[in-house]
Design an enzyme around this catalytic site. Sequence first.
Site, PDB file in Angstrom:
ATOM      1  CG  ASP A   1      14.823  80.267 123.552  1.00  0.00           C
ATOM      2  OD1 ASP A   1      14.595  79.368 122.729  1.00  0.00           O
ATOM      3  OD2 ASP A   1      15.648  80.155 124.485  1.00  0.00           O
TER       4      ASP A   1
ATOM      5  CE  LYS B   1      18.686  77.901 126.328  1.00  0.00           C
ATOM      6  NZ  LYS B   1      17.273  78.276 126.121  1.00  0.00           N
TER       7      LYS B   1
END
Length: 284
Positions: free
Chosen positions: A105, A69
Amino acid sequence: MIDAHTRLCAVIGNPVGHSLSPAIHNAAFQALGLNYVYVAFSVTDVAGCLAGMRAMSGFRGMSVTIPHKRAVMEHLDRISPMAVRVGAVNTIVNDDGRLAGDTTDGPGTLRAFAEAGVALVGKRILFLGAGGAVRSVAFAMAEGARAARITILGRTASRVKELADDLRAKTPAAIETGDLVGDLADAIADHEIIVQGTPIGMYPDSMDDSPVPHECLRPDLVVFDMVYRPLKTRLIREAEIAGCKTILGVEMLLHQAALQFELWTGAPAPLPVMRRVLLDNLAS
Ligand code: NAP
């Protein structure tokens, strides 16, 4: 039907064998009759992977998971302000060779709270844990949702401090910190929402554990547990018994995927279809 016009989306990570993303996204593409397909790639060479994506205009979208990420960020042309502040990208959109990074997220979790009818503006929110998932959600709640106060409790003081310092530097929220065990009861008494972001309670190793003693739970609390395997952790089950409002980790998983789907296709995500796939997979 896969043909010469099919657009590709994929999750990259290492490992990715357990990912539910192919099942969720393929069901959603099919439900809307979109000519897309979604696969999973276990990747170690991040630079090579993104160069390949850039060179293939039909490779429309990517989900990025652990451990890549952060590593993908230096290979992108554009990164959303929220993803820059969080320091992580979980979604890439390929527009004719220009790669844009985003994070879904935190915003997905805000959607899960909105859908559950829980307002965050002006609330005191207590986070348990200081890892990557808490980081994404804490940034979204500190800036997007304008929480009154955010408290981070963790077991490793240096990691808690690092996150708290970053939140203070980059968002307007009031941030406090403490120890996950020593400060827990007093902190719960002084907060309205608990966001559980440690692996405690997860299948298979700690299914019988909860980070929160049940006697600390009260009916006016909202309890969100990021753990989604099992669907209902011990914390969630005890919170239900105590009369708390609860939000399951699967709702975060669902809404972060729905936002990805919308970034790639421009179409509203078929939430009931995606939720059904998740529940079917997680219930077994
Ligand atoms: P992470 O970056 O490894 O962070 C884990 C955090 O939990 C760290 O603060 C760690 O503390 C703490 N922790 C770990 N084991 C602990 C224990 N036994 N006692 C107390 N604290 C402990 O992991 P993550 O990616 O943030 O994921 C955290 C949880 O969220 C996982 O259960 C994951 O499955 C879940 N998650 C759910 C979603 C969703 O969509 N629902 C998305 C992402 C993650 P230290 O710093 O001291 O190690």
